[in-house]
Design a protein around this motif. Structure first.
Motif, mmCIF file in Angstrom:
data_model
loop_
_atom_site.group_PDB
_atom_site.id
_atom_site.type_symbol
_atom_site.label_atom_id
_atom_site.label_comp_id
_atom_site.label_asym_id
_atom_site.label_seq_id
_atom_site.Cartn_x
_atom_site.Cartn_y
_atom_site.Cartn_z
ATOM 1 N N VAL A 64 -20.326 9.187 13.834
ATOM 2 C CA VAL A 64 -20.745 9.811 15.091
ATOM 3 C C VAL A 64 -21.980 9.072 15.623
ATOM 4 C CG1 VAL A 64 -21.653 11.904 16.157
ATOM 5 C CG2 VAL A 64 -19.804 12.063 14.476
ATOM 6 N N PRO A 65 -21.925 8.582 16.855
ATOM 7 C CA PRO A 65 -23.067 7.852 17.409
ATOM 8 C C PRO A 65 -24.312 8.740 17.518
ATOM 9 C CG PRO A 65 -21.127 7.676 18.844
ATOM 10 C CD PRO A 65 -20.800 8.670 17.770
ATOM 11 N N ALA A 66 -25.465 8.135 17.282
ATOM 12 C CA ALA A 66 -26.780 8.780 17.427
ATOM 13 C C ALA A 66 -26.944 10.010 16.535
ATOM 14 C CB ALA A 66 -27.044 9.143 18.891
ATOM 15 N N MET A 67 -26.210 10.076 15.448
ATOM 16 C CA MET A 67 -26.345 11.178 14.497
ATOM 17 C C MET A 67 -27.432 10.805 13.505
ATOM 18 S SD MET A 67 -25.033 14.067 13.538
ATOM 19 C CE MET A 67 -24.727 15.096 12.138
ATOM 20 N N ASP A 68 -28.531 11.571 13.454
ATOM 21 C CA ASP A 68 -29.649 11.210 12.575
ATOM 22 C C ASP A 68 -29.683 12.032 11.292
ATOM 23 O OD1 ASP A 68 -30.475 13.648 13.594
ATOM 24 O OD2 ASP A 68 -32.520 13.001 13.971
ATOM 25 N N LEU A 69 -28.628 12.808 11.068
ATOM 26 C CA LEU A 69 -28.556 13.652 9.889
ATOM 27 C C LEU A 69 -27.365 13.229 9.043
ATOM 28 C CD1 LEU A 69 -29.838 16.239 8.612
ATOM 29 C CD2 LEU A 69 -28.046 17.521 9.792
ATOM 30 N N VAL A 70 -27.575 13.108 7.725
ATOM 31 C CA VAL A 70 -26.487 12.800 6.800
ATOM 32 C C VAL A 70 -26.063 14.102 6.137
ATOM 33 C CG1 VAL A 70 -25.862 11.574 4.686
ATOM 34 C CG2 VAL A 70 -27.303 10.457 6.406
ATOM 35 N N PHE A 71 -24.763 14.370 6.165
ATOM 36 C CA PHE A 71 -24.187 15.567 5.542
ATOM 37 C C PHE A 71 -23.004 15.105 4.716
ATOM 38 C CE2 PHE A 71 -21.164 19.166 5.701
ATOM 39 C CZ PHE A 71 -21.938 20.128 5.078
ATOM 40 N N LYS A 72 -23.127 15.196 3.401
ATOM 41 C CA LYS A 72 -22.091 14.711 2.499
ATOM 42 C C LYS A 72 -21.682 15.798 1.516
ATOM 43 C CE LYS A 72 -23.827 9.973 2.153
ATOM 44 N NZ LYS A 72 -24.297 8.947 1.210
ATOM 45 N N LYS A 73 -20.442 15.712 1.108
ATOM 46 C CA LYS A 73 -19.961 16.486 -0.028
ATOM 47 C C LYS A 73 -19.674 15.454 -1.108
ATOM 48 C CE LYS A 73 -15.850 19.156 -1.325
ATOM 49 N NZ LYS A 73 -14.596 19.728 -0.760
ATOM 50 N N ARG A 74 -20.043 15.771 -2.342
ATOM 51 C CA ARG A 74 -19.731 14.859 -3.442
ATOM 52 C C ARG A 74 -19.176 15.672 -4.598
ATOM 53 N NH1 ARG A 74 -20.056 9.800 -4.260
ATOM 54 N NH2 ARG A 74 -21.614 9.455 -2.652
ATOM 55 N N ILE A 75 -18.085 15.174 -5.150
ATOM 56 C CA ILE A 75 -17.509 15.764 -6.351
ATOM 57 C C ILE A 75 -17.807 14.823 -7.503
ATOM 58 C CG2 ILE A 75 -15.407 16.515 -7.512
ATOM 59 C CD1 ILE A 75 -14.209 17.057 -4.719
ATOM 60 N N LEU A 76 -18.546 15.328 -8.475
ATOM 61 C CA LEU A 76 -18.805 14.570 -9.690
ATOM 62 C C LEU A 76 -17.771 15.025 -10.720
ATOM 63 C CD1 LEU A 76 -21.714 14.964 -8.201
ATOM 64 C CD2 LEU A 76 -22.534 13.883 -10.272
ATOM 65 N N HIS A 77 -16.844 14.138 -11.023
ATOM 66 C CA HIS A 77 -15.791 14.451 -11.979
ATOM 67 C C HIS A 77 -16.373 14.385 -13.394
ATOM 68 C CE1 HIS A 77 -13.065 14.330 -8.613
ATOM 69 N NE2 HIS A 77 -13.483 13.105 -8.308
#
Length: 144
Positions: free
Chosen positions: A65-78
């Protein structure tokens, strides 16, 4: 044979309409200033970040997304994976959705599980290791 052609033709027509509708909805959402993503569309299998090792699955929501200054991630640690111990350079939040893990913060370890929120401030060091039999699922939020 004729019946097979009719079924195939109707199936392909329905598929084309479905694809067109989905593209149309995605375009409409983008034009309206909002975005919708499904984790199944953006899943990336990768090793544990920061040399953590093991296998994880990352979901980098809205990374294009252009000009998005926030990182939002989901991570699965197996099972057997980790986010390696590293120094933090900006505020970062982990939120545990499910599973069990061991957090190491500035050399001190703590058990974490569902409902645990962790804020790491700049200058602190941390790592997270999956423990137990099930995946450790977290959300990660920070500014770019």
């Amino acid at each position: 044979m004729k019946l097979l052609q009719i079924i195939t033709s109707r199936y392909l027509s329905g598929l084309a309409l479905t694809l067109f509708a989905n593209v149309s909805l995605a375009q409409k959402a983008e034009d309206s200033g909002y975005f919708i993503q499904q984790d199944s569309d953006i899943a990336i299998n990768q090793s544990g970040p920061h040399k953590g090792g093991g296998e994880t699955t990352g979901f980098p929501f809205f990374s294009d997304v252009p000009a998005m200054d926030l990182v939002f991630k989901k991570r699965i640690l197996h099972p057997g994976s980790a986010i390696g111990y590293h120094e933090q350079h900006k505020d970062e939040i982990y939120y545990v959705i499910s599973g069990a893990g061991e957090l190491t913060m500035n050399g001190t370890t703590s058990e974490v599980g569902p409902g645990t929120a962790i804020l790491t401030r700049p200058g602190n060091s941390h790592g997270l290791r999956q423990t137990g039999d099930e995946d450790l699922v977290i959300f990660i939020v920070y500014r770019k």
